[in-house]
Design a protein around this motif. Structure first.
Motif, mmCIF file in Angstrom:
data_model
loop_
_atom_site.group_PDB
_atom_site.id
_atom_site.type_symbol
_atom_site.label_atom_id
_atom_site.label_comp_id
_atom_site.label_asym_id
_atom_site.label_seq_id
_atom_site.Cartn_x
_atom_site.Cartn_y
_atom_site.Cartn_z
ATOM 1 N N PHE A 32 -68.153 -9.674 -2.748
ATOM 2 C CA PHE A 32 -68.651 -10.679 -1.808
ATOM 3 C C PHE A 32 -68.068 -12.059 -2.123
ATOM 4 O O PHE A 32 -67.647 -12.782 -1.228
ATOM 5 N N GLY A 33 -68.047 -12.415 -3.395
ATOM 6 C CA GLY A 33 -67.479 -13.697 -3.795
ATOM 7 C C GLY A 33 -66.000 -13.799 -3.472
ATOM 8 O O GLY A 33 -65.512 -14.846 -3.034
ATOM 9 N N ALA A 34 -65.266 -12.699 -3.670
ATOM 10 C CA ALA A 34 -63.835 -12.696 -3.375
ATOM 11 C C ALA A 34 -63.576 -12.844 -1.879
ATOM 12 O O ALA A 34 -62.657 -13.561 -1.468
ATOM 13 N N VAL A 36 -65.557 -14.358 0.298
ATOM 14 C CA VAL A 36 -65.852 -15.754 0.634
ATOM 15 C C VAL A 36 -64.700 -16.648 0.199
ATOM 16 O O VAL A 36 -64.294 -17.561 0.933
ATOM 17 N N CYS A 37 -64.146 -16.398 -0.973
ATOM 18 C CA CYS A 37 -63.044 -17.202 -1.488
ATOM 19 C C CYS A 37 -61.808 -17.103 -0.591
ATOM 20 O O CYS A 37 -61.190 -18.123 -0.261
ATOM 21 N N VAL A 38 -61.464 -15.918 -0.173
ATOM 22 C CA VAL A 38 -60.274 -15.731 0.678
ATOM 23 C C VAL A 38 -60.469 -16.402 2.037
ATOM 24 O O VAL A 38 -59.574 -17.102 2.534
ATOM 25 N N ILE A 39 -61.639 -16.216 2.628
ATOM 26 C CA ILE A 39 -61.904 -16.850 3.928
ATOM 27 C C ILE A 39 -61.885 -18.369 3.795
ATOM 28 O O ILE A 39 -61.305 -19.075 4.631
ATOM 29 N N ALA A 40 -62.499 -18.879 2.740
ATOM 30 C CA ALA A 40 -62.517 -20.324 2.525
ATOM 31 C C ALA A 40 -61.107 -20.862 2.273
ATOM 32 O O ALA A 40 -60.775 -21.960 2.730
ATOM 33 N N GLN A 41 -60.269 -20.099 1.581
ATOM 34 C CA GLN A 41 -58.891 -20.547 1.357
ATOM 35 C C GLN A 41 -58.126 -20.654 2.660
ATOM 36 O O GLN A 41 -57.394 -21.618 2.890
ATOM 37 N N VAL A 42 -58.306 -19.666 3.516
ATOM 38 C CA VAL A 42 -57.611 -19.687 4.807
ATOM 39 C C VAL A 42 -58.046 -20.906 5.625
ATOM 40 O O VAL A 42 -57.233 -21.532 6.309
ATOM 41 N N LEU A 43 -59.321 -21.262 5.523
ATOM 42 C CA LEU A 43 -59.824 -22.383 6.302
ATOM 43 C C LEU A 43 -59.564 -23.741 5.647
ATOM 44 O O LEU A 43 -59.286 -24.724 6.338
ATOM 45 N N LEU A 44 -59.660 -23.820 4.327
ATOM 46 C CA LEU A 44 -59.636 -25.112 3.651
ATOM 47 C C LEU A 44 -58.263 -25.575 3.180
ATOM 48 O O LEU A 44 -58.020 -26.783 3.098
ATOM 49 N N ILE A 45 -57.369 -24.657 2.860
ATOM 50 C CA ILE A 45 -56.051 -25.077 2.373
ATOM 51 C C ILE A 45 -55.268 -25.859 3.440
ATOM 52 O O ILE A 45 -54.684 -26.896 3.118
ATOM 53 N N PRO A 46 -55.271 -25.434 4.705
ATOM 54 C CA PRO A 46 -54.565 -26.259 5.698
ATOM 55 C C PRO A 46 -55.173 -27.658 5.862
ATOM 56 O O PRO A 46 -54.469 -28.610 6.181
ATOM 57 N N LEU A 47 -56.473 -27.779 5.632
ATOM 58 C CA LEU A 47 -57.135 -29.071 5.797
ATOM 59 C C LEU A 47 -56.978 -29.980 4.588
ATOM 60 O O LEU A 47 -56.743 -31.184 4.724
ATOM 61 N N PHE A 48 -57.160 -29.420 3.382
ATOM 62 C CA PHE A 48 -57.228 -30.244 2.176
ATOM 63 C C PHE A 48 -56.135 -29.951 1.162
ATOM 64 O O PHE A 48 -56.127 -30.551 0.090
ATOM 65 N N GLY A 49 -55.273 -29.010 1.432
ATOM 66 C CA GLY A 49 -54.189 -28.690 0.511
ATOM 67 C C GLY A 49 -54.707 -28.073 -0.783
ATOM 68 O O GLY A 49 -55.555 -27.184 -0.775
ATOM 69 N N LEU A 50 -54.208 -28.580 -1.901
ATOM 70 C CA LEU A 50 -54.575 -28.027 -3.206
ATOM 71 C C LEU A 50 -56.065 -28.195 -3.503
ATOM 72 O O LEU A 50 -56.687 -27.326 -4.118
ATOM 73 N N MET A 58 -64.407 -22.507 -5.964
ATOM 74 C CA MET A 58 -65.766 -22.866 -6.342
ATOM 75 C C MET A 58 -66.792 -22.174 -5.443
ATOM 76 O O MET A 58 -67.800 -21.656 -5.920
ATOM 77 N N LEU A 59 -66.524 -22.121 -4.153
ATOM 78 C CA LEU A 59 -67.436 -21.449 -3.225
ATOM 79 C C LEU A 59 -67.516 -19.948 -3.503
ATOM 80 O O LEU A 59 -68.594 -19.346 -3.393
ATOM 81 N N GLY A 60 -66.394 -19.348 -3.873
ATOM 82 C CA GLY A 60 -66.396 -17.925 -4.208
ATOM 83 C C GLY A 60 -67.238 -17.632 -5.436
ATOM 84 O O GLY A 60 -68.044 -16.695 -5.447
ATOM 85 N N PHE A 61 -67.073 -18.433 -6.489
ATOM 86 C CA PHE A 61 -67.874 -18.228 -7.695
ATOM 87 C C PHE A 61 -69.346 -18.564 -7.468
ATOM 88 O O PHE A 61 -70.231 -17.917 -8.027
#
Length: 87
Positions: A32-34, A36-50, A58-61
């Motif tokens: 479940f954490g993984a 959430v982490c993958v979905i959040a990466q897809v959404l957040l990396i284009p917005l905030f980069g690194l 952090m959200l995944g953990f």
């Protein structure tokens, strides 16, 4: 830093699964954490980069930690003072 903190907390609750020999619960909560982490990466990396990658981790953990706290109550009752914890 928060990612490492929640990772440590999640790993602390992982030991409960190992002690009672029900490691599938640990795997499911990790999964479940993984997700959430993958979905959040897809959404957040284009917005905030690194910074988005760190936030996603952090959200995944955090998700893994919360699921493990709820799930391990079947084996061991550990009371967390949430107001103190959050502050």
């Amino acid at each position: 830093m928060l990612s490492a903190l929640f990772s440590s907390f999640a790993n602390f609750f992982e030991t409960s699964y190992i002690v009672v020999k029900k490691t599938t619960g640990g795997f499911i909560t990790f999964l479940f954490g993984a997700i959430v982490c993958v979905i959040a990466q897809v959404l957040l990396i284009p917005l905030f980069g690194l910074n988005g990658a760190g936030l996603a981790k952090m959200l995944g953990f955090l998700t893994t930690f919360i699921f493990r706290v709820k799930d391990t109550q079947k084996f061991v009752v550990i009371q967390i003072k949430w107001r103190t914890f959050i502050s």
